[in-house]
Write a protein that holds these residues in place. Structure first.
Motif, short mmCIF file in Angstrom:
data_model
loop_
_atom_site.label_atom_id
_atom_site.label_comp_id
_atom_site.label_asym_id
_atom_site.label_seq_id
_atom_site.Cartn_x
_atom_site.Cartn_y
_atom_site.Cartn_z
N THR A 426 1.81 0.45 0.42
CA THR A 426 1.26 -0.45 -0.58
C THR A 426 0.60 -1.62 0.15
OG1 THR A 426 1.76 -1.75 -2.57
CG2 THR A 426 3.47 -1.65 -0.86
N TYR A 427 0.32 -2.69 -0.56
CA TYR A 427 -0.41 -3.81 0.04
C TYR A 427 0.41 -5.08 -0.12
CZ TYR A 427 -1.38 -4.26 -4.89
OH TYR A 427 -1.22 -4.35 -6.25
N ARG A 435 -7.38 -4.61 -1.89
CA ARG A 435 -6.58 -3.38 -1.90
C ARG A 435 -7.45 -2.13 -2.05
NH1 ARG A 435 -3.39 -3.54 -7.70
NH2 ARG A 435 -5.21 -3.77 -9.04
N GLN A 439 -7.51 0.94 0.40
CA GLN A 439 -7.23 2.29 -0.08
C GLN A 439 -8.32 3.27 0.36
OE1 GLN A 439 -6.87 2.98 -4.41
NE2 GLN A 439 -4.91 3.93 -3.92
N ASP A 458 0.65 0.75 -8.02
CA ASP A 458 0.75 -0.36 -7.05
C ASP A 458 0.81 0.14 -5.62
OD1 ASP A 458 0.89 -2.48 -9.01
OD2 ASP A 458 2.88 -1.73 -9.49
N TRP A 459 0.54 1.42 -5.44
CA TRP A 459 0.58 2.03 -4.11
C TRP A 459 -0.82 2.39 -3.64
CZ3 TRP A 459 5.25 3.02 -1.53
CH2 TRP A 459 6.41 2.87 -2.28
N TYR A 462 1.40 7.43 -2.27
CA TYR A 462 2.86 7.59 -2.33
C TYR A 462 3.20 9.04 -2.68
CZ TYR A 462 2.81 8.13 -7.38
OH TYR A 462 2.60 8.61 -8.64
#
Length: 488
Positions: A426-427, A435, A439, A458-459, A462
């Motif tokens: 995540t960030y 972000r 990504q 929010d990843w 994942y």
């Protein structure tokens, strides 16, 4: 020193217990127990008072709520009174002490019953069920149904919209775009999105496996289809929430009350068990005679009925299991109030067992994460070690690594949330503005483009992982991010 019952007193009490007809306390289903009443049970006055004296002389003091009771343990039960003087005591209570053992035995017995029924039934293969479809796969299958055309019309989609909204859906269906996993604002993904620019947008949230609600999930989807890319207004947006059963509905976690009020007439809760099966078996759908669609529809209905235990075999299993439970619990043919009270008590006992097991399971999972944290401190001492909790009782650990010249920008994490272990990247919150850039970075995007990771809310990416060898999998992930030449 604790006093012990003599063998003769123990035998005498056992004999008394077996002679009595114990009554389930229907007025207290939240605290399942049984009782006998002085003068109304098979014990004489002298025997009843002997029982009470033994309970008070040899009982163990334990706290229950605001009470400190003396509990006399005999075989599978504990016995107590409420402490009034002997001559005023008229009730002896008892409760099971091996509830978990009984629950596990009942579960084993039910498995045996199911196995016996299945062995006497024809073999039943369903490719969907045997492949254990994940939520996105079910979304793809369902979207495939809605894309079906008959005589130039989207007959299946039209039928589904009518089933959901009736005449309140005002638009004509001409050239719909039907997408799955549509990414909108803040990397949120709509399970199924059906729309025609300038006319309507139907947002479908698939919760067939009752996945945990994400904060503001429906709110974010609505905001997403109102962005310039789509440009829809509130009056053009419809929401279909598809949980497993009608008992499940979105709460304030998914959207706040103002959104609920705004979309009250354009929201429908359409569960797979209670609504989708009924729709798929409706006359409208059965009139579509395309050979491939008919076969797919039959397969999907069979899949849903097997998931929700609605097949003929399941009905036979349920009948046999109900007969077993009726006998095992001592339910009464014509005393429905008694049966409701007894079943409510047993359900509460089982819930108490489940809650205890869940607490223990969670503690072990916490310990796994803490052990991983200690190992990270040894293996990656030069990096910032992360650990802590997040909303929703998410416990995690990991390390912070740089993104280009930005120190500690990417957080590589492993944690336990709800009932699953998850790991990925995540960030850091202070780098939220970049972000999307992170990504799309080659060293990050390769995980969800070439690997089996997914983008998340929010990843950066994942996926879930098994507990066995969790640290080894996590370490490989960290090293692949630190050293791009390493395989995923």
């Amino acid at each position: 020193m604790r006093l012990m019952l003599t063998s003769s007193d123990f035998s005498k009490l056992r004999h008394m217990i077996t002679r009595c007809q114990w009554t389930f306390a229907k007025t207290m289903p939240f605290a399942p127990h049984e009782y006998i009443v002085k003068g109304k049970c098979s014990l004489s006055k002298e025997e009843f008072e002997f029982f009470v004296n033994m309970q008070r002389q040899y009982g163990i003091k334990e706290r229950w709520g605001k009470y400190n009771n003396l509990y006399l343990y005999i075989d599978d039960y504990k016995y107590w009174t409420m402490g009034a003087p002997l001559e005023e005591t008229t009730v002896i209570n008892r409760a099971k002490i091996h509830v978990l053992k009984d629950v596990l035995k009942m579960h084993d017995d039910m498995k045996t019953i199911r196995k016996e029924v299945e062995e006497n039934s024809p073999y039943h293969f369903n490719a969907l069920l045997n492949s254990s479809p994940l939520e996105p796969n079910v979304s793809s299958i369902f979207a495939g149904f809605l894309k079906q055309k008959s005589n130039g019309r989207y007959s299946v989609l039209e039928s589904f919209i009518k089933f959901c909204f009736g005449d309140s859906f005002a638009s004509n269906i001409d050239k719909p775009i039907i997408e799955t996993e549509t990414e909108v604002k803040d990397l949120k993904r709509i399970d199924i999105l059906i729309y025609e620019k300038g006319k309507y947008a139907i947002v479908i949230e698939n919760k067939i496996w009752d996945a945990i609600e994400q904060p503001n999930q429906l709110t974010n989807y609505i905001k997403g289809v109102k962005e310039p890319r789509f440009g829809f207004t509130d009056n053009q947006i419809y929401i279909v929430y598809m949980p497993s059963t009608d008992e499940h509905r979105p709460t304030n976690v998914s959207w706040n009350k103002s959104y609920q009020q705004t979309f009250e007439n354009r929201f429908r809760n359409i569960s797979f068990r209670d609504s989708v099966i009924r729709w798929l078996e409706s006359d409208d759908i059965q009139l579509i005679d395309d050979e491939y669609f008919v076969h797919s529809r039959f397969l999907f209905i069979d899949f849903l009925k097997r998931v929700f235990k609605l097949t003929d075999t399941d009905n036979m299993e349920n009948k046999n299991i109900e007969e077993y439970i009726h006998k095992e619990l001592g339910l009464k043919e014509n005393d429905h109030g008694y049966n409701v009270g007894l079943l409510t008590g047993r359900i509460n006992e089982i819930r108490d067992c489940v809650n205890q097991l869940e607490r223990m399971r969670r503690e072990y999972c916490y310990q796994i994460v803490k052990d991983i944290c200690l190992q990270l401190e040894k293996d990656y001492s030069e990096y910032t070690i992360l650990s802590g909790f997040k909303p929703g009782q998410y416990i995690f650990t990991g390390i912070a690594i740089p993104y280009k010249d930005k120190q500690d920008a990417i957080c590589v994490q492993i944690g336990f949330e709800d009932k699953n272990f998850i790991y990925g990247a995540t960030y850091a919150t202070n780098y939220k503005s970049i972000r999307t850039e992170m990504q799309e970075w080659d060293n990050v995007s390769r995980f969800y483009l070439n690997g089996d990771f997914k983008k998340g809310y929010d990843w950066l990416f994942y996926k879930g992982l098994p507990i066995d060898n969790a640290y080894d999998s996590f370490k490989r992930l960290i090293d692949a991010l630190l050293y791009p030449s390493n395989p995923i």
